[in-house]
Design a protein around this motif. Structure first.
Motif, PDB file in Angstrom:
ATOM      1  N   VAL A  59      30.668  31.968  32.394  1.00  0.00           N
ATOM      2  CA  VAL A  59      30.705  33.422  32.258  1.00  0.00           C
ATOM      3  C   VAL A  59      31.645  33.903  33.354  1.00  0.00           C
ATOM      4  CG1 VAL A  59      29.332  35.535  32.343  1.00  0.00           C
ATOM      5  CG2 VAL A  59      28.322  33.426  31.433  1.00  0.00           C
ATOM      6  N   THR A  60      32.448  34.940  33.070  1.00  0.00           N
ATOM      7  CA  THR A  60      33.408  35.394  34.066  1.00  0.00           C
ATOM      8  C   THR A  60      33.168  36.840  34.471  1.00  0.00           C
ATOM      9  OG1 THR A  60      35.052  36.100  32.422  1.00  0.00           O
ATOM     10  CG2 THR A  60      35.185  33.815  33.211  1.00  0.00           C
ATOM     11  N   ALA A  61      33.647  37.149  35.678  1.00  0.00           N
ATOM     12  CA  ALA A  61      33.641  38.510  36.208  1.00  0.00           C
ATOM     13  C   ALA A  61      34.963  38.725  36.929  1.00  0.00           C
ATOM     14  CB  ALA A  61      32.467  38.706  37.170  1.00  0.00           C
ATOM     15  N   ALA A  62      35.477  39.974  36.881  1.00  0.00           N
ATOM     16  CA  ALA A  62      36.797  40.271  37.422  1.00  0.00           C
ATOM     17  C   ALA A  62      36.793  40.579  38.910  1.00  0.00           C
ATOM     18  CB  ALA A  62      37.435  41.425  36.659  1.00  0.00           C
ATOM     19  N   ASP A  63      35.629  40.817  39.498  1.00  0.00           N
ATOM     20  CA  ASP A  63      35.548  41.064  40.939  1.00  0.00           C
ATOM     21  C   ASP A  63      34.095  40.970  41.393  1.00  0.00           C
ATOM     22  OD1 ASP A  63      34.286  43.556  40.380  1.00  0.00           O
ATOM     23  OD2 ASP A  63      36.188  44.616  40.439  1.00  0.00           O
ATOM     24  N   GLY A  64      33.905  41.119  42.697  1.00  0.00           N
ATOM     25  CA  GLY A  64      32.572  40.974  43.255  1.00  0.00           C
ATOM     26  C   GLY A  64      31.583  42.000  42.751  1.00  0.00           C
ATOM     27  N   ALA A  65      32.045  43.233  42.532  1.00  0.00           N
ATOM     28  CA  ALA A  65      31.145  44.273  42.030  1.00  0.00           C
ATOM     29  C   ALA A  65      30.617  43.903  40.644  1.00  0.00           C
ATOM     30  CB  ALA A  65      31.861  45.623  42.008  1.00  0.00           C
ATOM     31  N   GLU A  66      31.503  43.411  39.777  1.00  0.00           N
ATOM     32  CA  GLU A  66      31.064  42.980  38.448  1.00  0.00           C
ATOM     33  C   GLU A  66      30.129  41.779  38.548  1.00  0.00           C
ATOM     34  OE1 GLU A  66      32.832  41.574  34.100  1.00  0.00           O
ATOM     35  OE2 GLU A  66      34.238  42.222  35.655  1.00  0.00           O
ATOM     36  N   CYS A  67      30.413  40.875  39.467  1.00  0.00           N
ATOM     37  CA  CYS A  67      29.538  39.722  39.697  1.00  0.00           C
ATOM     38  C   CYS A  67      28.117  40.186  39.997  1.00  0.00           C
ATOM     39  CB  CYS A  67      30.079  38.876  40.852  1.00  0.00           C
ATOM     40  SG  CYS A  67      28.954  37.608  41.463  1.00  0.00           S
TER      41      CYS A  67
END
Length: 170
Positions: free
Chosen positions: A33-41
């Protein structure tokens, strides 16, 4: 991915890098699963429930080191294995160790080394949970969870394992 042997949350602001990491891990039977930055993580980590999180350092909104610190400060994700996949400057390694990062892999990386680091972290995480190192422990970091500073050699360093990175950390 049915039958996957682990779930990885890949966090990087570069879409090409996210896809490169995803493809290499999925070819090895891991779910990604991917996230574009730490906030999305931080928004998705509790729904995704990954076995490992990989973090780039330089990202918009919330960088990888601050994301790692927040994951470590949350009792639900305190024991989650974390790997920094970045240029791995000495500052990033020191700062990563200070917040509890478990492994470092320098960009550009060899796909086989990426898979090796992620698999080791999944195994270490499972061993820690089996030994009673669940995230509900507020004081004990759990067995084998921190990389001693002297064991960080460069890319792919994971505490307790043989040296895996003779190509440096830059």
């Amino acid at each position: 991915m049915p039958g996957a042997s682990g779930r990885v949350l890949v966090v990087d602001d570069n879409k090409v890098i996210r896809q490169l990491i995803r493809v290499n891990l999925e070819l090895e039977g891991l779910e990604v699963v991917t996230a574009a930055d730490g906030a999305e993580c931080l928004e998705v980590v509790h729904q995704v429930r990954p076995d490992v999180v990989t973090l780039d350092v330089v990202m918009p909104r919330l960088d990888g080191l601050r994301t790692a610190a927040r994951l470590r400060s949350d009792p639900r994700t305190r024991e989650l294995p974390l790997a920094i996949i970045s240029a791995c400057t000495p500052y990033e390694v020191d700062a990563g160790l200070d917040v509890g990062v478990d492994a470092f892999l320098a960009k550009p990386f060899e796909p086989a080394e990426l898979v090796r680091v992620v698999r080791r972290l999944i195994e270490h995480g499972r061993e820690g949970r089996q030994a009673g190192g669940e995230a509900d422990s507020d004081t004990d970091p759990g067995p084998g969870r921190r990389v001693p500073r002297e064991q960080v050699i460069g890319a792919g360093a994971v505490g307790g394992d043989e040296e895996t990175a003779g190509h440096g950390g830059g």
